[in-house]
Design a protein around this motif. Structure first.
Motif, short mmCIF file in Angstrom:
data_model
loop_
_atom_site.label_atom_id
_atom_site.label_comp_id
_atom_site.label_asym_id
_atom_site.label_seq_id
_atom_site.Cartn_x
_atom_site.Cartn_y
_atom_site.Cartn_z
N ARG A 117 0.85 -1.19 0.00
CA ARG A 117 0.00 0.00 0.00
C ARG A 117 0.89 1.24 0.00
O ARG A 117 1.81 1.36 0.81
N VAL A 118 0.57 2.19 -0.90
CA VAL A 118 1.44 3.34 -1.12
C VAL A 118 0.64 4.65 -1.05
O VAL A 118 -0.48 4.72 -1.55
N VAL A 119 1.24 5.65 -0.42
CA VAL A 119 0.77 7.03 -0.57
C VAL A 119 1.73 7.71 -1.54
O VAL A 119 2.95 7.71 -1.33
N LEU A 120 1.19 8.25 -2.60
CA LEU A 120 1.98 8.90 -3.65
C LEU A 120 1.94 10.40 -3.46
O LEU A 120 0.86 11.00 -3.50
N VAL A 121 3.10 11.01 -3.26
CA VAL A 121 3.19 12.44 -3.02
C VAL A 121 3.92 13.09 -4.19
O VAL A 121 5.14 12.95 -4.32
N GLU A 122 3.18 13.75 -5.04
CA GLU A 122 3.74 14.36 -6.26
C GLU A 122 2.82 15.50 -6.68
O GLU A 122 1.62 15.30 -6.81
N ASP A 123 3.39 16.69 -6.87
CA ASP A 123 2.54 17.85 -7.14
C ASP A 123 2.28 18.10 -8.62
O ASP A 123 1.52 19.01 -8.96
N HIS A 124 2.87 17.31 -9.51
CA HIS A 124 2.58 17.44 -10.93
C HIS A 124 1.58 16.35 -11.33
O HIS A 124 1.90 15.15 -11.27
N ASP A 125 0.40 16.76 -11.73
CA ASP A 125 -0.69 15.81 -11.97
C ASP A 125 -0.35 14.75 -13.00
O ASP A 125 -0.66 13.56 -12.81
N MET A 126 0.27 15.15 -14.12
CA MET A 126 0.57 14.17 -15.17
C MET A 126 1.58 13.14 -14.70
O MET A 126 1.45 11.94 -14.99
N VAL A 127 2.58 13.59 -13.96
CA VAL A 127 3.58 12.66 -13.42
C VAL A 127 2.93 11.71 -12.42
O VAL A 127 3.14 10.49 -12.45
N ALA A 128 2.11 12.27 -11.53
CA ALA A 128 1.43 11.45 -10.53
C ALA A 128 0.51 10.42 -11.18
O ALA A 128 0.45 9.27 -10.75
N GLU A 129 -0.19 10.83 -12.23
CA GLU A 129 -1.10 9.92 -12.92
C GLU A 129 -0.34 8.76 -13.55
O GLU A 129 -0.75 7.59 -13.43
N ALA A 130 0.77 9.06 -14.21
CA ALA A 130 1.56 8.01 -14.86
C ALA A 130 2.13 7.04 -13.84
O ALA A 130 2.09 5.81 -14.03
N ILE A 131 2.67 7.57 -12.74
CA ILE A 131 3.24 6.71 -11.70
C ILE A 131 2.15 5.88 -11.04
O ILE A 131 2.32 4.67 -10.82
N GLY A 132 1.04 6.52 -10.73
CA GLY A 132 -0.06 5.80 -10.10
C GLY A 132 -0.57 4.65 -10.94
O GLY A 132 -0.81 3.54 -10.43
N GLN A 133 -0.72 4.87 -12.24
CA GLN A 133 -1.19 3.80 -13.13
C GLN A 133 -0.18 2.66 -13.20
O GLN A 133 -0.56 1.48 -13.20
#
Length: 206
Positions: A3-19
């Protein structure tokens, strides 16, 4: 499942990493874009790993590591650029690893898995420098800066001149000039501009 909390303020980067994490069977239980939100989500969700951006709108991610550790999470730092000094700061704060944003998504997924399993993950190019600094064989630039000299460095980074530094610190102009000179001497810089450049490279300014 990790289980991960992803902390990233750039939406596109966060979306790619999350997927990429979700496709690999790693659950992203929350996303955050600020240090304050990262703390709140970690305390609420109790993740195995916090994947933490180093530069956040409300502060330096490295400074957040001890608080995240107190909530039981392991921390993997995510950064756009890194030096051995930056990696050493992450390790000293208790971070389990550091991975560059330029890494492939499969490398990032593997790093998260390894950190969740209790391993340390640092780029091999930085590892020897990290060990040198942690064992004291190499002192990082700025290690001996006093609190007042650190304040002077921050003002230099903001573009302040000697007169402004004198006013902001509430000291005589000659005293301000002496602070600036000591900052230059300790960083091995020949100019104010070079001092700021060295400080940024060494992770002293975020």
């Amino acid at each position: 499942m990790t289980r991960v909390v992803l902390v990233e303020d750039h939406d596109m980067v966060a979306e790619a990493i999350g997927q990429a994490l979700e496709r690999a069977g790693i659950e992203v239980i929350a996303r955050a874009s600020t240090a304050a939100a990262a703390l709140a989500e970690t305390r609420h969700g109790r993740p195995d790993v916090v994947l933490l951006d180093r530069r956040l709108p409300d502060g330096d991610g490295t400074a957040l590591i001890p608080a995240l550790l107190r909530d039981g999470a392991k921390v993997l730092m995510l950064t756009g650029d890194a030096t051995a000094s930056v990696a050493a700061r992450v390790a000293e704060a208790g971070g389990a690893g550091l991975i560059l944003k330029s890494a492939r998504l499969d490398e990032l997924v593997e790093a998260v898995r390894r950190v969740a399993a209790g391993e340390s993950v640092f780029d091999q190019k930085l590892l020897s420098g990290v060990l040198d600094r942690l064992t004291g064989r190499v002192k990082h630039a700025g290690a001996t800066l006093t609190t007042r000299e650190q304040e002077t460095l921050l003002l230099l980074a903001d573009g302040a001149g000697t007169e402004q530094i004198s006013t902001r610190l509430g000291v005589a102009r000659n005293t301000a000039r002496n602070h600036v000179q000591r900052v230059l001497d300790k960083l091995g810089a020949r100019s104010k501009l070079e001092a700021v450049s060295i400080a940024r490279r060494e992770g002293l300014l975020d």
